[in-house]
Design a protein around this motif. Structure first.
Motif, mmCIF file in Angstrom:
data_model
loop_
_atom_site.group_PDB
_atom_site.id
_atom_site.type_symbol
_atom_site.label_atom_id
_atom_site.label_comp_id
_atom_site.label_asym_id
_atom_site.label_seq_id
_atom_site.Cartn_x
_atom_site.Cartn_y
_atom_site.Cartn_z
ATOM 1 N N SER A 155 37.559 31.314 41.877
ATOM 2 C CA SER A 155 38.933 31.786 41.704
ATOM 3 C C SER A 155 39.925 30.631 41.674
ATOM 4 N N VAL A 178 52.662 36.819 47.693
ATOM 5 C CA VAL A 178 51.852 38.006 47.978
ATOM 6 C C VAL A 178 51.367 37.995 49.424
ATOM 7 N N ASN A 190 43.227 46.614 50.547
ATOM 8 C CA ASN A 190 42.960 46.296 49.146
ATOM 9 C C ASN A 190 44.033 46.871 48.228
ATOM 10 N N ILE A 243 47.276 44.897 48.571
ATOM 11 C CA ILE A 243 47.215 43.621 47.866
ATOM 12 C C ILE A 243 47.391 43.816 46.363
ATOM 13 N N LEU A 244 46.674 44.785 45.801
ATOM 14 C CA LEU A 244 46.738 45.010 44.354
ATOM 15 C C LEU A 244 48.129 45.451 43.911
ATOM 16 N N SER A 290 50.913 44.880 45.490
ATOM 17 C CA SER A 290 51.826 43.757 45.686
ATOM 18 C C SER A 290 51.733 42.773 44.529
ATOM 19 N N LEU A 291 50.527 42.528 44.053
ATOM 20 C CA LEU A 291 50.357 41.630 42.902
ATOM 21 C C LEU A 291 50.985 42.229 41.647
ATOM 22 N N ILE A 310 46.130 35.895 37.711
ATOM 23 C CA ILE A 310 46.522 36.929 38.673
ATOM 24 C C ILE A 310 45.301 37.694 39.159
ATOM 25 N N VAL A 311 44.381 37.995 38.247
ATOM 26 C CA VAL A 311 43.137 38.662 38.634
ATOM 27 C C VAL A 311 42.350 37.791 39.619
ATOM 28 N N ALA A 364 43.936 38.013 42.963
ATOM 29 C CA ALA A 364 43.656 39.318 43.564
ATOM 30 C C ALA A 364 42.256 39.351 44.171
ATOM 31 N N ASP A 392 41.420 39.640 48.206
ATOM 32 C CA ASP A 392 40.620 40.787 48.632
ATOM 33 C C ASP A 392 39.372 40.339 49.381
#
Length: 285
Positions: A78, A98, A215, A218-219, A221-222, A259-260, A263, A267
């Motif tokens: 990542s 985030v 989870n 977080i998603l 928020s992103l 961004i992915v 994330a 997570d």
């Protein structure tokens, strides 16, 4: 008779309220904005203190030592992708935004979720509020935030916190409602204090559902951070916005994939950190 005179216009009443808040609580909002900027700035400085070729190995080694090799490999992939895509600074800015927003959202939603699981009247009261918060389009939260705090990162993080609270609160309530009654009765029968029952029985039993709530927080928020790029929040959201306005598919795609990566990173790190060394409810009991 003019039909327009019967039209409902919430903004007609909300705008004066926001103006009144700006006039009478400006010192409070200014202090809050300075505090948020200071916290975000500190986190960003910490993340950008080392160059990526030094930061990535350190994080990977720490992840392998304290969580697991598998999560360390995901962390490596990542972070390396964010560096390779040319968005290292923007990625760290997004990561800081985030992380701070999710921590504040959890600190607000977690105790409220426990309270809702214990008091059904409070749960019934807060449920329609959460329905509204999750139904309203996310960019709508940016409007009052920008009106109060102007453009920049502060309205972005405020709107992100508001958008991230509902899923965490809902799933916290669900998680504690699903704790087996026999475990609670066993803890009470052994003379355990309410604090011990909470920490050693309820939270371990509720952990799988709590992780789902984290989870989702977080998603969402992103997703909000991307929209916050429209109000000058910077980070990867600004890169996505730039790619959209310039019709540069490559730029938008690279920023979206970064961004992915962020994330997935958040997570896996959060799940690994919470699950490591966590005893099961029956073992604790």
């Amino acid at each position: 008779m003019n039909p327009e005179s019967f039209q409902l216009s919430p903004g007609k009443y909300l705008a004066p309220t926001v103006d009144w808040l700006n006039t009478n609580f400006h010192p409070f909002f200014d202090g809050l904005a300075r505090l948020i900027e200071a916290v975000l700035g500190g986190v960003e400085v910490a993340l950008l203190f080392m160059p990526p070729y030094a930061f990535i190995p350190v994080v990977v080694i720490l992840t392998a030592a304290f969580i697991s090799i598998r999560v360390a490999v995901i962390t490596l992939i990542s972070l390396f992708f964010c560096w390779l895509a040319g968005f290292w600074t923007a990625s760290m800015q997004t990561l800081a935004l985030v992380t701070v927003a999710v921590i504040i959202s959890v600190l607000i939603a977690f105790p409220l979720g426990i309270l809702a699981s214990r008091h059904k009247k409070f749960e019934a009261t807060v449920r329609p509020v959460l329905d509204i918060m999750q139904t309203v389009p996310p960019w709508v939260y940016l409007i009052p935030a920008v009106m109060i705090f102007s453009l920049g990162r502060v309205p972005a993080i405020i709107a992100t916190i508001v958008y991230g609270i509902p899923p965490m609160l809902r799933l916290t309530t669900l998680a504690f409602n699903q704790v087996p009654k026999d475990l609670l009765e066993l803890g009470q029968a052994t003379g355990a204090s309410p604090k011990s029952i909470l920490l050693k029985i309820e939270i371990p039993s509720a952990m799988p559902t709590l992780l789902v709530g984290l989870n989702q927080c977080i998603l969402l928020s992103l997703a909000m951070v991307v929209l916050a790029g429209l109000v000058g929040a910077g980070g990867l959201g600004a890169e996505v916005t730039r790619g959209l306005t310039r019709m540069e598919m490559g730029l938008g795609l690279r920023a979206g994939l970064a961004i992915v990566a962020i994330a997935i990173l958040l997570d896996r790190l959060s799940k690994g950190a919470l699950q490591r060394g966590r005893p099961t409810a029956r073992t604790a009991a």
